[in-house]
Motif scaffolding. Structure first.
Motif, mmCIF file in Angstrom:
data_model
loop_
_atom_site.group_PDB
_atom_site.id
_atom_site.type_symbol
_atom_site.label_atom_id
_atom_site.label_comp_id
_atom_site.label_asym_id
_atom_site.label_seq_id
_atom_site.Cartn_x
_atom_site.Cartn_y
_atom_site.Cartn_z
ATOM 1 N N LEU A 19 -33.932 42.263 32.908
ATOM 2 C CA LEU A 19 -33.558 40.909 33.324
ATOM 3 C C LEU A 19 -32.476 40.283 32.432
ATOM 4 O O LEU A 19 -32.145 39.110 32.591
ATOM 5 N N ASP A 20 -31.926 41.072 31.516
ATOM 6 C CA ASP A 20 -30.827 40.604 30.651
ATOM 7 C C ASP A 20 -31.146 39.266 29.977
ATOM 8 O O ASP A 20 -30.373 38.315 30.036
ATOM 9 N N VAL A 21 -32.319 39.196 29.354
ATOM 10 C CA VAL A 21 -32.781 37.959 28.711
ATOM 11 C C VAL A 21 -32.182 37.838 27.309
ATOM 12 O O VAL A 21 -32.100 38.821 26.577
ATOM 13 N N SER A 22 -31.767 36.635 26.925
ATOM 14 C CA SER A 22 -31.283 36.384 25.561
ATOM 15 C C SER A 22 -32.416 35.887 24.677
ATOM 16 O O SER A 22 -33.177 35.004 25.082
ATOM 17 N N VAL A 23 -32.507 36.439 23.477
ATOM 18 C CA VAL A 23 -33.415 35.935 22.447
ATOM 19 C C VAL A 23 -32.560 35.565 21.237
ATOM 20 O O VAL A 23 -31.650 36.313 20.865
ATOM 21 N N THR A 24 -32.835 34.396 20.641
ATOM 22 C CA THR A 24 -32.022 33.919 19.520
ATOM 23 C C THR A 24 -32.878 33.846 18.262
ATOM 24 O O THR A 24 -34.034 33.415 18.315
ATOM 25 N N LEU A 25 -32.291 34.274 17.153
ATOM 26 C CA LEU A 25 -32.965 34.264 15.852
ATOM 27 C C LEU A 25 -32.111 33.438 14.894
ATOM 28 O O LEU A 25 -30.942 33.755 14.672
ATOM 29 N N VAL A 26 -32.708 32.357 14.361
ATOM 30 C CA VAL A 26 -32.001 31.478 13.426
ATOM 31 C C VAL A 26 -32.639 31.658 12.055
ATOM 32 O O VAL A 26 -33.865 31.564 11.930
ATOM 33 N N LEU A 27 -31.840 31.904 11.038
ATOM 34 C CA LEU A 27 -32.394 32.109 9.699
ATOM 35 C C LEU A 27 -32.141 30.906 8.811
ATOM 36 O O LEU A 27 -31.004 30.422 8.708
ATOM 37 N N GLY A 28 -33.210 30.408 8.172
ATOM 38 C CA GLY A 28 -33.080 29.444 7.100
ATOM 39 C C GLY A 28 -33.233 30.213 5.793
ATOM 40 O O GLY A 28 -33.182 31.442 5.771
ATOM 41 N N ASP A 29 -33.427 29.476 4.697
ATOM 42 C CA ASP A 29 -33.539 30.131 3.398
ATOM 43 C C ASP A 29 -35.009 30.489 3.146
ATOM 44 O O ASP A 29 -35.704 29.804 2.422
ATOM 45 N N GLY A 30 -35.470 31.553 3.794
ATOM 46 C CA GLY A 30 -36.859 31.969 3.609
ATOM 47 C C GLY A 30 -37.719 31.804 4.839
ATOM 48 O O GLY A 30 -38.892 32.177 4.844
ATOM 49 N N GLU A 31 -37.157 31.228 5.907
ATOM 50 C CA GLU A 31 -37.900 31.080 7.166
ATOM 51 C C GLU A 31 -36.982 31.407 8.335
ATOM 52 O O GLU A 31 -35.762 31.229 8.231
ATOM 53 N N ALA A 32 -37.585 31.839 9.426
ATOM 54 C CA ALA A 32 -36.817 32.168 10.622
ATOM 55 C C ALA A 32 -37.356 31.395 11.819
ATOM 56 O O ALA A 32 -38.514 30.970 11.837
ATOM 57 N N LEU A 33 -36.486 31.208 12.798
ATOM 58 C CA LEU A 33 -36.876 30.586 14.064
ATOM 59 C C LEU A 33 -36.513 31.563 15.169
ATOM 60 O O LEU A 33 -35.373 32.037 15.248
ATOM 61 N N LEU A 34 -37.502 31.882 16.009
ATOM 62 C CA LEU A 34 -37.298 32.848 17.087
ATOM 63 C C LEU A 34 -37.371 32.089 18.410
ATOM 64 O O LEU A 34 -38.411 31.510 18.739
ATOM 65 N N VAL A 35 -36.264 32.070 19.134
ATOM 66 C CA VAL A 35 -36.199 31.308 20.380
ATOM 67 C C VAL A 35 -36.357 32.253 21.561
ATOM 68 O O VAL A 35 -35.464 33.048 21.853
ATOM 69 N N ASP A 36 -37.527 32.180 22.171
ATOM 70 C CA ASP A 36 -37.986 32.960 23.329
ATOM 71 C C ASP A 36 -38.546 34.322 22.915
ATOM 72 O O ASP A 36 -38.145 34.891 21.888
ATOM 73 N N THR A 37 -39.511 34.798 23.743
ATOM 74 C CA THR A 37 -40.341 35.931 23.297
ATOM 75 C C THR A 37 -40.462 37.071 24.310
ATOM 76 O O THR A 37 -41.322 37.925 24.183
ATOM 77 N N LEU A 38 -39.611 37.076 25.356
ATOM 78 C CA LEU A 38 -39.609 38.147 26.367
ATOM 79 C C LEU A 38 -40.902 38.138 27.207
ATOM 80 O O LEU A 38 -41.653 37.157 27.178
ATOM 81 N N SER A 39 -41.129 39.221 27.976
ATOM 82 C CA SER A 39 -42.042 39.170 29.132
ATOM 83 C C SER A 39 -43.417 39.790 28.943
ATOM 84 O O SER A 39 -44.347 39.404 29.642
ATOM 85 N N THR A 40 -43.522 40.808 28.103
ATOM 86 C CA THR A 40 -44.769 41.588 28.037
ATOM 87 C C THR A 40 -45.116 41.908 26.580
ATOM 88 O O THR A 40 -44.267 41.772 25.687
ATOM 89 N N ASP A 41 -46.332 42.395 26.368
ATOM 90 C CA ASP A 41 -46.750 42.791 25.017
ATOM 91 C C ASP A 41 -45.822 43.873 24.472
ATOM 92 O O ASP A 41 -45.417 43.833 23.309
ATOM 93 N N ALA A 42 -45.487 44.864 25.304
ATOM 94 C CA ALA A 42 -44.644 45.969 24.838
ATOM 95 C C ALA A 42 -43.244 45.476 24.464
ATOM 96 O O ALA A 42 -42.697 45.848 23.422
#
Ligand SMILES: [Zn+2]
Length: 274
Positions: A19-42
Protein backbone atom coordinates in the motif's frame (compact mmCIF):
# COMPACT_ATOMS: atom_id res chain seq x y z
CA UNK A 1 11.74 -3.66 2.65
CA UNK A 2 13.87 -0.55 2.10
CA UNK A 3 14.93 1.13 5.33
CA UNK A 4 14.50 4.68 6.59
CA UNK A 5 15.98 7.52 4.52
CA UNK A 6 16.76 10.94 6.01
CA UNK A 7 14.51 13.63 4.47
CA UNK A 8 15.35 16.52 6.83
CA UNK A 9 17.75 16.92 9.76
CA UNK A 10 17.21 13.92 12.05
CA UNK A 11 13.88 13.08 10.39
CA UNK A 12 13.62 9.80 8.48
CA UNK A 13 10.91 8.34 6.26
CA UNK A 14 10.32 4.71 5.36
CA UNK A 15 8.07 3.76 2.43
CA UNK A 16 6.54 0.37 3.08
CA UNK A 17 5.83 -1.48 -0.18
CA UNK A 18 2.40 -2.91 0.76
CA UNK A 19 0.00 0.00 0.00
CA UNK A 20 3.06 2.29 -0.23
CA UNK A 21 2.55 3.62 3.31
CA UNK A 22 4.89 6.30 4.72
CA UNK A 23 6.25 5.99 8.25
CA UNK A 24 8.17 8.92 9.77
CA UNK A 25 10.83 8.76 12.49
CA UNK A 26 11.81 11.97 14.30
CA UNK A 27 14.87 11.90 16.56
CA UNK A 28 15.38 14.10 19.60
CA UNK A 29 18.42 13.94 21.87
CA UNK A 30 17.76 10.53 23.40
CA UNK A 31 14.13 10.00 22.36
CA UNK A 32 12.38 9.14 19.12
CA UNK A 33 8.91 9.76 17.72
CA UNK A 34 7.43 7.17 15.36
CA UNK A 35 4.57 8.45 13.21
CA UNK A 36 2.31 5.58 12.09
CA UNK A 37 2.77 1.85 12.66
CA UNK A 38 1.70 -0.04 9.47
CA UNK A 39 -0.98 -2.75 9.17
CA UNK A 40 -0.10 -6.05 10.84
CA UNK A 41 2.02 -7.62 13.58
CA UNK A 42 4.51 -8.91 10.99
CA UNK A 43 4.83 -5.50 9.32
CA UNK A 44 5.25 -3.84 12.72
CA UNK A 45 8.08 -6.23 13.64
CA UNK A 46 9.83 -5.35 10.38
CA UNK A 47 9.29 -1.69 11.19
CA UNK A 48 10.77 -2.07 14.68
CA UNK A 49 13.90 -3.62 13.16
CA UNK A 50 14.13 -0.75 10.64
CA UNK A 51 13.90 1.80 13.48
CA UNK A 52 16.60 -0.04 15.41
CA UNK A 53 18.88 0.21 12.36
CA UNK A 54 18.67 4.02 12.76
CA UNK A 55 18.52 4.62 16.52
CA UNK A 56 18.65 2.88 19.91
CA UNK A 57 16.33 5.55 21.46
CA UNK A 58 12.96 4.63 22.97
CA UNK A 59 10.02 5.80 20.86
CA UNK A 60 6.72 7.53 21.40
CA UNK A 61 4.06 6.66 18.80
CA UNK A 62 1.70 8.93 16.90
CA UNK A 63 -1.15 7.66 14.69
CA UNK A 64 -2.11 10.19 12.00
CA UNK A 65 -5.62 8.64 11.83
CA UNK A 66 -7.58 5.47 12.61
CA UNK A 67 -7.10 3.55 9.33
CA UNK A 68 -5.45 0.16 9.75
CA UNK A 69 -2.39 0.92 7.61
CA UNK A 70 -1.45 3.73 10.01
CA UNK A 71 -2.22 2.18 13.41
CA UNK A 72 -2.68 -1.60 13.42
CA UNK A 73 1.01 -2.05 14.26
CA UNK A 74 0.37 -0.39 17.65
CA UNK A 75 0.02 -3.70 19.52
CA UNK A 76 3.57 -4.73 18.60
CA UNK A 77 5.24 -1.32 18.67
CA UNK A 78 3.66 -0.21 21.97
CA UNK A 79 3.97 -3.64 23.59
CA UNK A 80 6.35 -2.35 26.27
CA UNK A 81 3.96 0.42 27.32
CA UNK A 82 5.19 3.15 25.01
CA UNK A 83 2.66 6.02 24.73
CA UNK A 84 0.45 6.22 21.64
CA UNK A 85 -0.91 9.60 20.56
CA UNK A 86 -3.87 10.17 18.26
CA UNK A 87 -6.76 12.53 17.73
CA UNK A 88 -9.67 11.98 20.13
CA UNK A 89 -11.95 10.97 17.22
CA UNK A 90 -9.44 8.38 16.00
CA UNK A 91 -9.13 6.97 19.51
CA UNK A 92 -12.93 6.84 19.85
CA UNK A 93 -13.43 5.10 16.48
CA UNK A 94 -10.84 2.44 17.34
CA UNK A 95 -12.16 1.97 20.90
CA UNK A 96 -15.86 1.81 20.10
CA UNK A 97 -15.93 -0.68 17.25
CA UNK A 98 -12.60 -2.49 16.80
CA UNK A 99 -14.27 -5.75 15.74
CA UNK A 100 -16.45 -4.07 13.12
CA UNK A 101 -13.51 -2.18 11.65
CA UNK A 102 -11.36 -5.31 11.53
CA UNK A 103 -14.10 -7.28 9.78
CA UNK A 104 -14.86 -4.45 7.33
CA UNK A 105 -11.21 -4.13 6.31
CA UNK A 106 -10.66 -7.88 6.19
CA UNK A 107 -13.56 -8.24 3.75
CA UNK A 108 -12.38 -5.26 1.71
CA UNK A 109 -8.85 -6.57 1.23
CA UNK A 110 -9.20 -10.34 1.13
CA UNK A 111 -9.98 -10.49 -2.63
CA UNK A 112 -6.85 -8.60 -3.74
CA UNK A 113 -4.43 -8.82 -0.76
CA UNK A 114 -5.21 -12.13 1.05
CA UNK A 115 -1.99 -12.10 3.10
CA UNK A 116 -2.66 -8.55 4.31
CA UNK A 117 -6.29 -9.44 5.10
CA UNK A 118 -5.24 -12.46 7.18
CA UNK A 119 -2.81 -10.26 9.08
CA UNK A 120 -5.54 -7.69 9.75
CA UNK A 121 -7.83 -10.39 11.15
CA UNK A 122 -5.16 -11.37 13.70
CA UNK A 123 -4.37 -7.88 15.00
CA UNK A 124 -5.23 -6.83 18.53
CA UNK A 125 -6.51 -3.28 18.04
CA UNK A 126 -4.74 -0.86 20.40
CA UNK A 127 -6.25 2.64 20.29
CA UNK A 128 -4.18 5.73 21.17
CA UNK A 129 -3.98 6.24 24.94
CA UNK A 130 -3.03 9.94 24.71
CA UNK A 131 -5.40 12.13 22.76
CA UNK A 132 -5.17 15.46 20.97
CA UNK A 133 -8.16 17.81 20.78
CA UNK A 134 -6.73 20.70 18.76
CA UNK A 135 -2.98 21.06 19.37
CA UNK A 136 -0.54 19.25 21.64
CA UNK A 137 3.11 20.20 21.97
CA UNK A 138 5.56 17.39 22.67
CA UNK A 139 9.06 17.91 24.02
CA UNK A 140 11.13 15.24 22.34
CA UNK A 141 14.18 15.54 24.59
CA UNK A 142 14.71 19.18 23.65
CA UNK A 143 13.11 19.05 20.20
CA UNK A 144 9.65 20.56 19.88
CA UNK A 145 7.06 18.62 17.88
CA UNK A 146 3.45 19.74 17.47
CA UNK A 147 0.50 17.43 16.93
CA UNK A 148 -2.23 19.40 15.20
CA UNK A 149 -5.83 18.64 14.29
CA UNK A 150 -6.63 21.16 11.55
CA UNK A 151 -10.20 19.99 11.00
CA UNK A 152 -11.94 17.06 9.36
CA UNK A 153 -10.79 15.84 5.97
CA UNK A 154 -9.65 12.34 5.05
CA UNK A 155 -11.33 11.20 8.30
CA UNK A 156 -12.95 12.82 11.34
CA UNK A 157 -9.69 12.56 13.29
CA UNK A 158 -6.68 13.46 11.14
CA UNK A 159 -3.50 14.68 12.82
CA UNK A 160 -0.68 16.64 11.23
CA UNK A 161 2.75 16.32 12.87
CA UNK A 162 4.84 19.49 12.63
CA UNK A 163 8.59 19.56 13.26
CA UNK A 164 9.33 23.31 13.14
CA UNK A 165 13.14 23.12 13.41
CA UNK A 166 13.25 20.83 10.35
CA UNK A 167 10.56 22.77 8.42
CA UNK A 168 8.72 19.48 8.02
CA UNK A 169 5.06 18.43 8.17
CA UNK A 170 3.72 14.88 8.29
CA UNK A 171 0.31 15.09 6.59
CA UNK A 172 -1.04 11.56 6.97
CA UNK A 173 -3.64 10.81 4.30
CA UNK A 174 -4.75 14.44 4.12
CA UNK A 175 -2.18 14.37 1.30
CA UNK A 176 -1.48 11.36 -0.92
CA UNK A 177 1.21 11.28 -3.60
CA UNK A 178 1.09 7.76 -5.04
CA UNK A 179 -2.65 7.71 -5.69
CA UNK A 180 -5.69 9.97 -5.52
CA UNK A 181 -7.03 11.03 -2.10
CA UNK A 182 -9.12 8.35 -0.42
CA UNK A 183 -12.71 9.33 0.42
CA UNK A 184 -14.33 6.33 2.18
CA UNK A 185 -14.48 8.00 5.62
CA UNK A 186 -13.90 11.54 4.37
CA UNK A 187 -15.51 14.97 4.75
CA UNK A 188 -15.08 16.33 1.19
CA UNK A 189 -16.76 19.65 1.98
CA UNK A 190 -14.49 20.43 4.94
CA UNK A 191 -11.31 18.84 3.55
CA UNK A 192 -10.20 21.92 1.49
CA UNK A 193 -10.36 24.17 4.56
CA UNK A 194 -8.30 21.66 6.53
CA UNK A 195 -5.67 21.50 3.78
CA UNK A 196 -5.65 25.31 3.67
CA UNK A 197 -4.65 25.13 7.32
CA UNK A 198 -1.77 22.82 6.39
CA UNK A 199 -0.72 25.18 3.58
CA UNK A 200 -0.73 28.00 6.12
CA UNK A 201 1.86 26.08 8.18
CA UNK A 202 4.03 25.24 5.13
CA UNK A 203 6.75 27.54 3.84
CA UNK A 204 8.26 27.54 0.34
CA UNK A 205 10.99 25.06 1.39
CA UNK A 206 8.87 22.83 3.64
CA UNK A 207 9.10 19.08 3.32
CA UNK A 208 5.67 17.43 3.47
CA UNK A 209 5.39 13.68 4.12
CA UNK A 210 2.20 12.29 2.53
CA UNK A 211 0.41 9.24 3.90
CA UNK A 212 1.32 7.30 0.77
CA UNK A 213 4.10 7.98 -1.72
CA UNK A 214 7.23 10.09 -1.86
CA UNK A 215 7.82 13.31 0.09
CA UNK A 216 6.47 16.44 -1.58
CA UNK A 217 6.66 20.22 -1.23
CA UNK A 218 4.17 23.02 -0.69
CA UNK A 219 3.31 23.26 -4.42
CA UNK A 220 2.08 19.67 -4.51
CA UNK A 221 -0.16 20.31 -1.51
CA UNK A 222 -1.46 23.50 -3.13
CA UNK A 223 -2.38 21.53 -6.27
CA UNK A 224 -4.19 18.88 -4.22
CA UNK A 225 -5.97 21.65 -2.31
CA UNK A 226 -7.16 23.19 -5.61
CA UNK A 227 -8.53 19.82 -6.78
CA UNK A 228 -10.32 19.20 -3.48
CA UNK A 229 -11.75 22.73 -3.48
CA UNK A 230 -13.06 22.25 -7.04
CA UNK A 231 -14.58 18.93 -6.01
CA UNK A 232 -16.28 20.47 -2.97
CA UNK A 233 -17.91 23.14 -5.16
CA UNK A 234 -19.07 20.52 -7.65
CA UNK A 235 -20.67 18.59 -4.79
CA UNK A 236 -22.32 21.73 -3.37
CA UNK A 237 -23.72 22.63 -6.82
CA UNK A 238 -24.86 19.06 -7.42
CA UNK A 239 -26.57 18.99 -4.05
CA UNK A 240 -28.36 22.29 -4.75
CA UNK A 241 -29.52 20.95 -8.16
CA UNK A 242 -30.39 17.53 -6.71
CA UNK A 243 -28.10 16.03 -9.36
CA UNK A 244 -27.45 12.26 -9.35
CA UNK A 245 -24.15 11.14 -7.81
CA UNK A 246 -22.94 9.73 -11.17
CA UNK A 247 -23.50 13.03 -13.00
CA UNK A 248 -21.47 14.99 -10.45
CA UNK A 249 -18.73 12.33 -10.27
CA UNK A 250 -18.30 12.51 -14.05
CA UNK A 251 -17.12 16.13 -13.69
CA UNK A 252 -14.83 15.49 -10.68
CA UNK A 253 -11.03 15.95 -10.84
CA UNK A 254 -10.64 12.32 -9.72
CA UNK A 255 -11.90 9.36 -11.73
CA UNK A 256 -13.93 6.20 -11.27
CA UNK A 257 -14.87 4.80 -7.90
CA UNK A 258 -12.85 7.54 -6.13
CA UNK A 259 -15.14 10.24 -7.52
CA UNK A 260 -18.34 8.29 -6.80
CA UNK A 261 -17.29 7.72 -3.18
CA UNK A 262 -16.32 11.38 -2.82
CA UNK A 263 -19.68 12.65 -4.06
CA UNK A 264 -21.65 10.19 -1.92
CA UNK A 265 -19.71 11.27 1.16
CA UNK A 266 -20.10 14.94 0.26
CA UNK A 267 -23.87 14.58 -0.10
CA UNK A 268 -23.99 12.78 3.26
CA UNK A 269 -21.85 15.51 4.83
CA UNK A 270 -24.16 18.27 3.54
CA UNK A 271 -27.17 16.34 4.84
CA UNK A 272 -25.53 15.94 8.25
CA UNK A 273 -25.31 12.17 7.80
CA UNK A 274 -21.51 11.78 7.45
ZN1 LIG B 1 -6.28 6.62 5.51
Amino acid sequence: MAGFAEVARDVYVLRYPVLDVSVTLVLGDGEALLVDTLSTDAQARELAAAVRAVTPYPWTIVNTHHHFDHCFGNAVLAADGRPVWGHEEAAALLSQRPEALRRQWYEQWVPTHPELATGLAEVRVVPPDRTVHRTTTLDLAGRTVLLRHLGRGHTAGDLVVQVPDADLLVAGDLVEQSGPPSFEDSYPIEWPETLAGLLHLAGPESVVVPGHGTVVGRDFVADQHAELAALAWLIRDGDADRAPVEAVAAKAPFGGETALTAVRRGYAELAGRA
